[in-house]
Each structure stands twice: as structure tokens, then as C-alpha cells.
Enzyme design. Structure first.
Site, PDB file in Angstrom:
ATOM      1  N   GLY A 110     -22.348  55.195  52.360  1.00 53.35           N
ATOM      2  CA  GLY A 110     -22.534  53.768  52.153  1.00 53.35           C
ATOM      3  C   GLY A 110     -21.735  52.974  53.161  1.00 53.35           C
ATOM      4  O   GLY A 110     -20.809  53.493  53.798  1.00 53.35           O
ATOM      5  N   GLY A 112     -20.151  48.819  53.980  1.00 50.63           N
ATOM      6  CA  GLY A 112     -19.924  47.433  53.599  1.00 50.63           C
ATOM      7  C   GLY A 112     -19.517  46.613  54.791  1.00 50.63           C
ATOM      8  O   GLY A 112     -19.658  47.032  55.944  1.00 50.63           O
ATOM      9  N   SER A 114     -16.500  45.695  55.734  1.00 52.53           N
ATOM     10  CA  SER A 114     -15.293  46.133  56.443  1.00 52.53           C
ATOM     11  C   SER A 114     -15.002  47.613  56.282  1.00 52.53           C
ATOM     12  O   SER A 114     -13.962  48.091  56.722  1.00 52.53           O
ATOM     13  CB  SER A 114     -14.076  45.337  55.942  1.00 52.53           C
ATOM     14  N   SER A 116     -16.748  51.870  55.696  1.00 53.15           N
ATOM     15  CA  SER A 116     -17.848  52.833  55.588  1.00 53.15           C
ATOM     16  C   SER A 116     -17.336  54.040  54.817  1.00 53.15           C
ATOM     17  O   SER A 116     -16.168  54.389  54.909  1.00 53.15           O
ATOM     18  CB  SER A 116     -18.333  53.268  56.978  1.00 53.15           C
ATOM     19  N   VAL A 117     -18.226  54.673  54.056  1.00 58.82           N
ATOM     20  CA  VAL A 117     -17.845  55.827  53.236  1.00 58.82           C
ATOM     21  C   VAL A 117     -18.655  57.041  53.681  1.00 58.82           C
ATOM     22  O   VAL A 117     -19.879  56.970  53.825  1.00 58.82           O
ATOM     23  CB  VAL A 117     -18.078  55.547  51.735  1.00 58.82           C
ATOM     24  N   LYS A 131     -13.277  57.032  52.828  1.00 61.75           N
ATOM     25  CA  LYS A 131     -13.546  55.617  53.105  1.00 61.75           C
ATOM     26  C   LYS A 131     -12.794  55.202  54.359  1.00 61.75           C
ATOM     27  O   LYS A 131     -11.574  55.292  54.420  1.00 61.75           O
ATOM     28  CB  LYS A 131     -13.102  54.756  51.912  1.00 61.75           C
ATOM     29  N   ASP A 234     -13.421  42.745  41.943  1.00 58.07           N
ATOM     30  CA  ASP A 234     -14.683  42.974  42.662  1.00 58.07           C
ATOM     31  C   ASP A 234     -15.592  43.884  41.842  1.00 58.07           C
ATOM     32  O   ASP A 234     -16.159  44.854  42.355  1.00 58.07           O
ATOM     33  CB  ASP A 234     -14.410  43.580  44.045  1.00 58.07           C
TER      34      ASP A 234
END
Length: 450
Positions: A110, A112, A114, A116-117, A131, A234
Site C-alpha cells: 500500500g 499513502g 508520506s 509506503s508499505v 513501512k 486517524d
């Protein structure tokens, strides 16, 4: 290599001495000089053999000792790693280890704004999610927040931090347990794009209801049972993972805040995801655990409807006709009309495995959680009691859906409208609903998605 070189020199020396003795015998016959030379050469040959034997014996003992030390050292490292895992202390990894574990960061799970995983496998065979935090401006702050928030918490419904890695002048890495079924958004939103071979589908109603309870227990633990209260800040489907049994695991503590027991709220920069931010946070009144409860209520409604709580309806290229659609307002109106099942995820209705009483209970709990007045929102421990049927869920009071006005102001600002006057009027209205505070200003830019 060094031993081989020594052996070659020794053999060469012995052969040369033997040849020298033979040549001396031929030239000097059996003279006194020959016997002196022969005796000296034999003594040197014996000395060379003695040195070679002593060296080999020494090397054998050294090899055995090194093997023993390496074995003991490996056992100590294994024991040390085991004790760290038992104690929940994060391990500091080397960048090379993470590179090898992730096959040079090939398997993307995945991504986002800021971070990445990536999927990886450690040297001991443990599957992990790595991450990588790339953004420099917020990366360090996010990294410190995440490590501080989850390094010391242990709960079955919270992701476990295995370790971390800091590259000087480069990205930072967090190593978590690998959760096989991905994030919740892949299982409740039919239009969610999935990367690679990431799992997804339509989560059954019974599993959705169980996920709701799991997330509530995780947040209740953070709010009530940690030494310092942890605010996640979040909570959204992308940050709720599903394990092999479809049990919920709350992850991504990048925006988290720690609160002491005597603090009721803290002031922090507004940064989050459209649709999940509590009104008091948008109005810069500070954050508390009630912000997590508001976001949780939004997630409950999304699980019921299988759709985002906020979406932008486009009409071609005509920006004047586009508008925001706010799903909680639609649910509220349908409940008043007695047409509640019209807002339930159609895939669940078609499957026929849905309990309407549970759906109504979940919806009522959700509307209690998204009340604009923070004092009306229940605690997460109360939410658990309501979801598990231990207490009666009363019908929640009607909410004014102030977020709809915030979204429309955002739209007017984008089109050069007169949103500032509406903001002032909205703040005046919110003052009657929200706790008093010495300052009040609205930053509409936070409504843009992350």
C-alpha cells in the site's frame, strides 16, 4: 589461504635442503665438510617439520574455539532477540537486513501521502510489513509519534511493532507484523482499487459487526488502559487491518498523541483525512479521545452502507454542478422516513445474511459517536457495552450535520465565493454546541484528502 602459503614455503625449503645434501654428497664425497652440511640441513628440516606440526595444532585449537564462540554468540543473539520480542521492545534493524527481507522493496502492499508499505520475510522466516516513511517535512514527527505510541502497547487488536530502522539523511522504517487480509476498505467499498495481489471482496455482515467490536476494544484500550492515554487521531478503514480470521487490527499511529491522565484535551496541528475529522478539531478547539470516537462513528456508517461518508459528485467538466454528498445525512433522512434498509450495502441485502436489528443498533451507536457536542458522545467502553447488547441503545438526538456546511464552504472557497462570511456564521453556531475556548479559527485546507 595463509596456512596454504606456509605449507608451500615449508615444502619448498625441505626439498631444497634435500637437493643441497645430495649435491654436497656428490661433490664432497664423505669428507668432514659434507657431514657438517648434512647435519645442519637435517636439523633445519626437523625444525621446519616441527613448526608446521605446531602451527597446524594451534590452528585446529583456534578453529574449535572460534566455532564455539560463534555458536555461543549466535545463541546469545537468538536469546536476546527472543527476550526483546517477549518484552515487546522494538528491534533496531540494519537497512541491509530490510533490503534483503523485502527483496529490495519489491512487494508493495500500500501507499499513502508520506509512506509506503512493503511485504517482507525476516531471516528467521517471520513475515512482516515494512513501512517506509519518505516525506521529510512530516516524516520525523510521524516516525517519533508512531514509535512512542505503539512501542509499549500490547493488545490483540493493535498492530505489533517488531522493530525500526533509521537511515541517516534518508527514510525511516517501521517493521510490523504482516496482516494477511489487508485493510478494511478493500472489504467494504466495492470500488476500492487494489494493488497487486492484495486481498479484498465483500465482508459479510457478521464479520463487519465483529470488526466494529474489535476496533472499539482496541480504542478503549488506548484511551483507558495504557499508562499514558493514546489518541490515534486517524481512525479510518485504511488503518484497520484484517488478520487471517478477519479479526480487526488497528494500525498506523503516525498522527497519534499521548495524553497524561490529568489532561482533558491537547492542542495539535490539524492533519487528517476528509470526512473523519471531528468538528471541534476543525475549529481548533483541541483534541481528546472524543475525536477518535467521532472517526469511529463514521467508520461504522461506512461499514453499514459500503460507501464513503463523503464523496464528490462530478457532472462532467462543469465544476459549477459538482457537489459534495454526505452519507451520514442520507442515513439520517432515511431513518426518519422509515426506509433505513435502502442505505444498507446492497451486496449484503442481496446475500440475505443481514440482521436488521443489529444494523439499527450499529447505526444508532454511530450517530451517538458523531454528535457535534463532545459531551454527548459515549466513551469507547460504553460503545462496547452497546454493541454487545449489554445496555439498551437509546435513539440518538438529531445532529445538525455541521460538516455539510464545512464542505460547502470548502467548495465556495475553491470557486472564489464568499465562504469567509459563512465560516464566521458557522463558528457562531458551533459556539452554542461546543465547549468554550479562548481561540477559534478554521483552516479549510485540512479538508483536502491525504
Amino acid at each position: 589461504m595463509e596456512d596454504k602459503k606456509v605449507n608451500i614455503i615449508a615444502a619448498t625449503t625441505v626439498i631444497a635442503l634435500i637437493i643441497f645434501i645430495i649435491v654436497a654428497r656428490v661433490l664432497l664425497k664423505l669428507s668432514k665438510a659434507f657431514f657438517l652440511i648434512a647435519g645442519a640441513d637435517v636439523a633445519v628440516i626437523l625444525a621446519v617439520f616441527s613448526c608446521v606440526l605446531i602451527r597446524r595444532r594451534y590452528n585446529r585449537r583456534r578453529t574449535l574455539l572460534e566455532t564455539k564462540l560463534v555458536s555461543e554468540g549466535r545463541e546469545l543473539r537468538i536469546e536476546y532477540s527472543f527476550l526483546r520480542k517477549v518484552a515487546g521492545v522494538p528491534i533496531r534493524f540494519r537497512f541491509k537486513e530490510l533490503e534483503e527481507a523485502t527483496d529490495n522493496f519489491q512487494a508493495l502492499l500500500g501507499q499513502g501521502a508520506s509512506a509506503s508499505v512493503f511485504k517482507g520475510i525476516l531471516s528467521d522466516g517471520t513475515p512482516v510489513a515494512v513501512k517506509r516513511i519518505d516525506e521529510q517535512e512530516h516524516g520525523e514527527k510521524e516516525f517519533r509519534a508512531e514509535v512512542a505510541a505503539i512501542a509499549s502497547v500490547q493488545h490483540v487488536n493493535l498492530v505489533r511493532l517488531i522493530g525500526y530502522c533509521i537511515v541517516p539523511g534518508g527514510p525511516r522504517f517501521l517493521v510490523h507484523d504482516y496482516i494477511p487480509n489487508g485493510s478494511l476498505d478493500h472489504w467494504i467499498f466495492p470500488t476500492t482499487r487494489r494493488s497487486g495481489n492484495s486481498p479484498g471482496g465483500c465482508l459479510s455482515w457478521n464479520l463487519r459487526y465483529r470488526v466494529a467490536i474489535d476496533v472499539a476494544k482496541a480504542l478503549s484500550y488506548l484511551h483507558n488502559d495504557c499508562r499514558s492515554r493514546v489518541l490515534h487521531l486517524d481512525v479510518k478503514p485504511e488503518n484497520i487491518l484484517l488478520d487471517e480470521n478477519y479479526r480487526a487490527i488497528v494500525a498506523d499511529f503516525g498522527l497519534s498523541k499521548l495524553m497524561t491522565r490529568d489532561q482533558s484535551r491537547v492542542i495539535t496541528t490539524i492533519r487528517g483525512t476528509r470526512g473523519y475529522l471531528a468538528p471541534e478539531w476543525l475549529l481548533e478547539r483541541g483534541v481528546s479521545e472524543k475525536c477518535d470516537i467521532y472517526s469511529y462513528g463514521m467508520v461504522l456508517l461506512e461499514m453499514i452502507g459500503g460507501r464513503r461518508n463523503v464523496c464528490l459528485i462530478e457532472h462532467g467538466n462543469d465544476k459549477s454542478k459538482r457537489k459534495w454528498q454526505y452519507f451520514p445525512k442520507i442515513v439520517n433522512e432515511k431513518m426518519k422516513e422509515g426506509k433505513f434498509m435502502e442505505v444498507v450495502d446492497q451486496r449484503l441485502v442481496d446475500a440475505g445474511d443481514i440482521d436488521e436489528r443489529q444494523v439499527r443498533r450499529l447505526a444508532n451507536v454511530a450517530f451517538w459517536c458523531i454528535q457535534e457536542r463532545t459531551r454527548l458522545r459515549p466513551s469507547m467502553s460504553q460503545v462496547i457495552e452497546m454493541l454487545e447488547g449489554r445496555v439498551t441503545v437509546d435513539e440518538p438526538p438529531d445532529t445538525q450535520m455541521v460538516i455539510v456546511d464545512l464542505l460547502s464552504i470548502d467548495e465556495e472557497e475553491a470557486d472564489g465565493g464568499h465562504g469567509k462570511r459563512r465560516i464566521a456564521a458557522l463558528v457562531s453556531e458551533m459556539d452554542r454546541n461546543l465547549p468554550a475556548s479562548s481561540t477559534c479559527s478554521v483552516t479549510m485546507s485540512v479538508l483536502s484528502g491525504r
